[in-house]
Scaffold this motif. Structure first.
Motif, PDB file in Angstrom:
ATOM      1  N   SER A   1      53.075  81.407  82.781  1.00 53.49           N
ATOM      2  CA  SER A   1      54.185  82.132  83.471  1.00 53.49           C
ATOM      3  C   SER A   1      54.973  83.165  84.307  1.00 53.49           C
ATOM      4  O   SER A   1      54.698  84.493  84.573  1.00 53.49           O
ATOM      5  CB  SER A   1      55.909  81.001  82.973  1.00 53.49           C
TER       6      SER A   1
ATOM      7  N   GLY B   1      56.863  84.060  86.754  1.00 52.79           N
ATOM      8  CA  GLY B   1      57.688  82.718  87.328  1.00 52.79           C
ATOM      9  C   GLY B   1      57.154  82.325  88.595  1.00 52.79           C
ATOM     10  O   GLY B   1      58.091  81.395  88.666  1.00 52.79           O
TER      11      GLY B   1
ATOM     12  N   GLY C   1      57.858  76.566  83.988  1.00 49.70           N
ATOM     13  CA  GLY C   1      57.844  76.324  85.028  1.00 49.70           C
ATOM     14  C   GLY C   1      57.090  75.164  85.212  1.00 49.70           C
ATOM     15  O   GLY C   1      55.813  74.760  86.720  1.00 49.70           O
TER      16      GLY C   1
ATOM     17  N   ARG D   1      63.051  78.688  87.392  1.00 49.70           N
ATOM     18  CA  ARG D   1      60.964  78.338  87.965  1.00 49.70           C
ATOM     19  C   ARG D   1      61.420  77.425  89.270  1.00 49.70           C
ATOM     20  O   ARG D   1      60.570  77.212  89.889  1.00 49.70           O
ATOM     21  CB  ARG D   1      60.898  77.839  86.704  1.00 49.70           C
TER      22      ARG D   1
END
Length: 216
Positions: free
Chosen positions: A70, A75, A98, A201
């Motif tokens: 991530s 992200g 995520g 996310r």
């Protein structure tokens, strides 16, 4: 890095990580033979759209792998996790890193992993109902214990709230579009806009966040 839309890259780049080489190489070989994805080496995680993680037991190491992925993609990455089991706390952390899809290892296959990766790139989550309910219950508990209600950093429109509510009920973008009499493209656009504006996310994280903030 700006959030990419589902149409930003037609064929997603996928990195496969596993506890053992046999599982990793077997999964990678299957995915690499399909034109719907592009297999990337592990050292290209920053270029990846999807990370597939295969493990018997979800551990701190597993969550650290997700967290690093991530961070490497700011992200952007979407994660497909294949494991025997995941706890409530681990699920909440994984979604924050995520996670969009969870497959139960003894009951999955290479073809299902491929399908989950393709669907994840299209913005479609695949959490078993029991895990989704577990996540939502946890978020509601956190909201009651920690957060005042209704204090979102941005104001959401009624349409955005309607879409989030239907996501929380387990509908996919096609079902939501039919329910609200909008195009599927518009529904995807609404979801991506909410995710970007709230700095989240993915759609699962958006639902959990909305519940935690007390608006669902």
């Amino acid at each position: 890095m700006a959030d990419q839309t589902d149409e930003a890259r037609a064929v997603p780049g996928v990195v496969v990580q596993a506890d053992d080489l046999l599982t990793r190489d077997g999964t990678a070989a299957f995915l690499g033979a399909d034109s719907r994805v592009t297999l990337l080496e592990a050292d290209r995680i920053a270029d990846a759209d999807i990370l597939v993680v295969l493990t018997a037991t979800v551990s701190g190491k597993t969550l650290s792998t997700m967290s690093r992925a991530s961070q490497a993609t700011e992200g952007r990455i979407r994660i497909v996790l294949v494991a025997d089991h995941i706890s409530e706390q681990q699920l909440a952390l994984a979604v924050n890193h995520g996670l969009v899809s969870f497959l139960v290892r003894p009951f999955t296959s290479f073809s299902r992993i491929l399908s989950a990766a393709v669907e994840a790139h299209r913005g479609r989550a695949a959490l078993p109902p029991i895990l989704m309910n577990m996540l939502l219950d946890r978020m509601r508990t956190m909201q009651k214990d920690e957060c005042p209600t209704g204090l979102l950093p941005v104001e959401l429109s009624q349409r955005e709230l309607d879409v989030l509510q239907l996501l929380a009920e387990g509908m996919d973008t096609v079902e939501i579009a039919n329910k609200l009499s909008y195009s599927e493209r518009l529904i995807k656009s609404v979801i991506q806009a909410v995710i970007k504006r709230l700095d989240l996310r993915n759609r699962t994280h958006a639902v959990a966040y909305a519940i935690r903030m007390g608006i669902l």
